[in-house]
Design a protein around this motif. Structure first.
Motif, PDB file in Angstrom:
ATOM      1  N   UNK A  56      52.987  45.132  15.050  1.00  0.00           N
ATOM      2  CA  UNK A  56      52.850  43.855  15.755  1.00  0.00           C
ATOM      3  C   UNK A  56      51.511  43.220  15.390  1.00  0.00           C
ATOM      4  N   UNK A  57      51.512  41.914  15.208  1.00  0.00           N
ATOM      5  CA  UNK A  57      50.267  41.182  14.957  1.00  0.00           C
ATOM      6  C   UNK A  57      50.325  39.873  15.727  1.00  0.00           C
ATOM      7  N   UNK A  58      49.334  39.666  16.571  1.00  0.00           N
ATOM      8  CA  UNK A  58      49.225  38.447  17.372  1.00  0.00           C
ATOM      9  C   UNK A  58      47.770  37.982  17.297  1.00  0.00           C
ATOM     10  N   UNK A  59      47.391  37.353  16.151  1.00  0.00           N
ATOM     11  CA  UNK A  59      45.994  36.950  15.967  1.00  0.00           C
ATOM     12  C   UNK A  59      45.571  35.914  16.999  1.00  0.00           C
ATOM     13  N   UNK A  60      44.392  35.944  17.503  1.00  0.00           N
ATOM     14  CA  UNK A  60      43.341  36.935  17.275  1.00  0.00           C
ATOM     15  C   UNK A  60      43.227  37.948  18.409  1.00  0.00           C
ATOM     16  N   UNK A  61      44.323  38.297  19.072  1.00  0.00           N
ATOM     17  CA  UNK A  61      44.189  39.119  20.270  1.00  0.00           C
ATOM     18  C   UNK A  61      44.788  40.520  20.190  1.00  0.00           C
ATOM     19  N   UNK A  80      43.177  45.622  20.845  1.00  0.00           N
ATOM     20  CA  UNK A  80      43.225  44.371  21.592  1.00  0.00           C
ATOM     21  C   UNK A  80      41.829  43.758  21.610  1.00  0.00           C
ATOM     22  N   UNK A  81      41.794  42.456  21.488  1.00  0.00           N
ATOM     23  CA  UNK A  81      40.554  41.689  21.458  1.00  0.00           C
ATOM     24  C   UNK A  81      40.626  40.621  22.532  1.00  0.00           C
ATOM     25  N   UNK A  82      39.580  40.552  23.374  1.00  0.00           N
ATOM     26  CA  UNK A  82      39.562  39.516  24.411  1.00  0.00           C
ATOM     27  C   UNK A  82      38.126  39.073  24.666  1.00  0.00           C
ATOM     28  N   UNK A  83      37.994  37.818  25.039  1.00  0.00           N
ATOM     29  CA  UNK A  83      36.669  37.278  25.342  1.00  0.00           C
ATOM     30  C   UNK A  83      36.030  38.089  26.457  1.00  0.00           C
ATOM     31  N   UNK A  84      34.727  38.306  26.301  1.00  0.00           N
ATOM     32  CA  UNK A  84      33.969  39.055  27.308  1.00  0.00           C
ATOM     33  C   UNK A  84      32.566  38.483  27.354  1.00  0.00           C
ATOM     34  N   UNK A  85      32.347  37.528  28.251  1.00  0.00           N
ATOM     35  CA  UNK A  85      31.038  36.884  28.322  1.00  0.00           C
ATOM     36  C   UNK A  85      30.757  36.135  27.038  1.00  0.00           C
ATOM     37  N   UNK A  86      29.678  36.511  26.369  1.00  0.00           N
ATOM     38  CA  UNK A  86      29.326  35.838  25.115  1.00  0.00           C
ATOM     39  C   UNK A  86      29.785  36.614  23.891  1.00  0.00           C
ATOM     40  N   UNK A  87      30.687  37.558  24.086  1.00  0.00           N
ATOM     41  CA  UNK A  87      31.172  38.363  22.971  1.00  0.00           C
ATOM     42  C   UNK A  87      32.661  38.604  23.076  1.00  0.00           C
TER      43      UNK A  87
END
Length: 123
Positions: A56-61, A80-87
């Motif tokens: 599975x690929x769901x860019x950018x998450x 998994x990639x998710x926004x976290x404050x300033x990063x």
């Protein structure tokens, strides 16, 4: 189920983190990821080579792929990639679900082209 989970926060946006995962050697040396379903995955690290495919690929998450070393049991890697404050929070879970399925006599690994452990003999 055998599972290893790691989480960290990196500088940059999820888009930048996604590029680092799929376009750099973040996962090892000489990494190649075709980030689309059924795309190929290969990586070398400390003399070991792993090959597999993207589930599975769901860019950018989200990126999910299977890989294994020659003759070894396959593992499933979920990033998994998710926004976290300033990063961006990067969560990596590597599991060996085929070990559980094979223990029950299901040879799913062979069905999808990844060698799993020997199925337990039934009494």
């Amino acid at each position: 189920m055998h599972e290893v989970e790691r989480e960290t926060v990196v500088a940059g946006t999820p888009e930048e983190a996604w590029r680092a995962v799929v376009e750099t050697d973040w996962l090892g040396e000489d990494v190649r990821i075709d980030p689309r379903p059924d795309g190929e995955v290969s990586a070398r690290d400390e003399g070991r080579e792993r090959r597999g495919f993207v589930e599975e690929a769901d860019p950018p998450s989200r990126l999910v792929f299977w890989w294994s070393e020659p003759g070894d049991e396959g593992s499933r890697v979920e990033i998994t990639l998710e926004e976290a404050g300033e990063g961006t929070r990067v969560r990596v879970v590597e599991s060996r679900p085929l070990a559980v399925l094979d223990a029950y006599g299901s040879d799913l690994g062979a069905a999808i082209g990844i060698r799993g452990p020997q199925a337990l003999a039934t009494a």
